[in-house]
Design an enzyme around this catalytic site. Sequence first.
Site, PDB file in Angstrom:
ATOM      1  N   CYS A  97      -8.472  39.329 -41.113  1.00  0.00           N
ATOM      2  CA  CYS A  97      -8.075  38.670 -42.362  1.00  0.00           C
ATOM      3  C   CYS A  97      -6.880  39.343 -43.028  1.00  0.00           C
ATOM      4  O   CYS A  97      -6.382  38.841 -44.045  1.00  0.00           O
ATOM      5  CB  CYS A  97      -9.237  38.680 -43.354  1.00  0.00           C
ATOM      6  SG  CYS A  97     -10.774  37.965 -42.781  1.00  0.00           S
ATOM      7  N   HIS A 114     -13.103  36.812 -48.491  1.00  0.00           N
ATOM      8  CA  HIS A 114     -13.230  35.721 -47.522  1.00  0.00           C
ATOM      9  C   HIS A 114     -14.701  35.559 -47.173  1.00  0.00           C
ATOM     10  O   HIS A 114     -15.357  36.528 -46.776  1.00  0.00           O
ATOM     11  CB  HIS A 114     -12.421  36.027 -46.262  1.00  0.00           C
ATOM     12  CG  HIS A 114     -12.630  35.040 -45.157  1.00  0.00           C
ATOM     13  ND1 HIS A 114     -12.624  33.678 -45.366  1.00  0.00           N
ATOM     14  CD2 HIS A 114     -12.859  35.211 -43.818  1.00  0.00           C
ATOM     15  CE1 HIS A 114     -12.826  33.054 -44.216  1.00  0.00           C
ATOM     16  NE2 HIS A 114     -12.977  33.963 -43.263  1.00  0.00           N
ATOM     17  N   HIS A 116     -17.913  32.931 -45.341  1.00  0.00           N
ATOM     18  CA  HIS A 116     -18.275  31.830 -44.455  1.00  0.00           C
ATOM     19  C   HIS A 116     -19.401  31.015 -45.093  1.00  0.00           C
ATOM     20  O   HIS A 116     -20.301  30.545 -44.394  1.00  0.00           O
ATOM     21  CB  HIS A 116     -18.699  32.364 -43.091  1.00  0.00           C
ATOM     22  CG  HIS A 116     -17.575  32.877 -42.260  1.00  0.00           C
ATOM     23  ND1 HIS A 116     -17.735  33.294 -40.960  1.00  0.00           N
ATOM     24  CD2 HIS A 116     -16.255  33.028 -42.521  1.00  0.00           C
ATOM     25  CE1 HIS A 116     -16.567  33.696 -40.461  1.00  0.00           C
ATOM     26  NE2 HIS A 116     -15.654  33.544 -41.396  1.00  0.00           N
ATOM     27  N   GLU A 143     -20.088  22.359 -66.242  1.00  0.00           N
ATOM     28  CA  GLU A 143     -19.907  23.547 -67.081  1.00  0.00           C
ATOM     29  C   GLU A 143     -19.343  24.745 -66.317  1.00  0.00           C
ATOM     30  O   GLU A 143     -18.503  25.489 -66.836  1.00  0.00           O
ATOM     31  CB  GLU A 143     -21.245  23.921 -67.730  1.00  0.00           C
ATOM     32  CG  GLU A 143     -21.181  25.094 -68.680  1.00  0.00           C
ATOM     33  CD  GLU A 143     -20.452  24.785 -69.984  1.00  0.00           C
ATOM     34  OE1 GLU A 143     -20.182  25.737 -70.736  1.00  0.00           O
ATOM     35  OE2 GLU A 143     -20.151  23.596 -70.260  1.00  0.00           O
ATOM     36  N   HIS A 199     -14.896  26.336 -41.651  1.00  0.00           N
ATOM     37  CA  HIS A 199     -14.768  27.786 -41.522  1.00  0.00           C
ATOM     38  C   HIS A 199     -15.298  28.510 -42.768  1.00  0.00           C
ATOM     39  O   HIS A 199     -16.225  29.305 -42.671  1.00  0.00           O
ATOM     40  CB  HIS A 199     -13.291  28.117 -41.282  1.00  0.00           C
ATOM     41  CG  HIS A 199     -12.988  29.561 -41.077  1.00  0.00           C
ATOM     42  ND1 HIS A 199     -11.919  30.001 -40.309  1.00  0.00           N
ATOM     43  CD2 HIS A 199     -13.569  30.689 -41.549  1.00  0.00           C
ATOM     44  CE1 HIS A 199     -11.882  31.322 -40.300  1.00  0.00           C
ATOM     45  NE2 HIS A 199     -12.874  31.767 -41.061  1.00  0.00           N
TER      46      HIS A 199
END
Length: 237
Positions: A97, A114, A116, A143, A199
């Site tokens: 990443c 990140h 999943h 809200e 993903h």
Amino acid sequence: MTDPENNDQLVKSSDPEHPANLIPELCKKFYTLGWVTGTGGGTSIRRGDHIFIAPSGVQKEMIKSEDIFVLSYPTPKYPPSARQYIRKPRELKPSACTPLFLAAFDRGAGCSIHTHSQWAVLVTLLVEREKGKNGCFEINNIEQIKGIPKGKGKGMLGYFDTLRIPIIENTAFEEDLTESLEQAMDEYPDTYAVLVRRHGIYVWGDTPAKAKTQCESLDYLFQLAVEMHKLGIPWIQ
């Protein structure tokens, strides 16, 4: 030149808010939420001219401070060999990443996450079915939208505002997402997140606390959106 394999002082601190301590704690929390199952996902924090990143391909709930990579910032995204690591744990792989996290840091973020998340994946599929591949996730009159910023220096979204999150197509390799992620950032300059179809999602914030709470708010909204869709309730009023 400093040996990146022996620069351990960069990840040793008694401060619980130090990135090398905070990243493992965040990853443990994210694991309990199902966000980083099976070694997936990642977290990175920028502090000054250092970037701290969780390793790739490891059980995220088991990460310790000594497992953290440290980069000098700024640093090139490509090629990977040009990235300026000032600490590299032995026998661990740098996060795939990394260039995507760097894209967020280049836009002023202090933390990038990140996940999943299954809810994130599901909304990308629902948007594709309803709007096609060029559609983005949109929702209003909920809200929890108040937990998401309008944009840099613009305050937070309000109840009647519409939250929009761009969606990019997945690729075979994580790093290959970088170009489309940056394009989505350019097309949606106020966004703090980008969904990746089938993903997961990338979320970033000015601080680790803001990135975490924004990620939590988004996941809440994605789960709610999936349940609303089951009941035939539209996301936009």
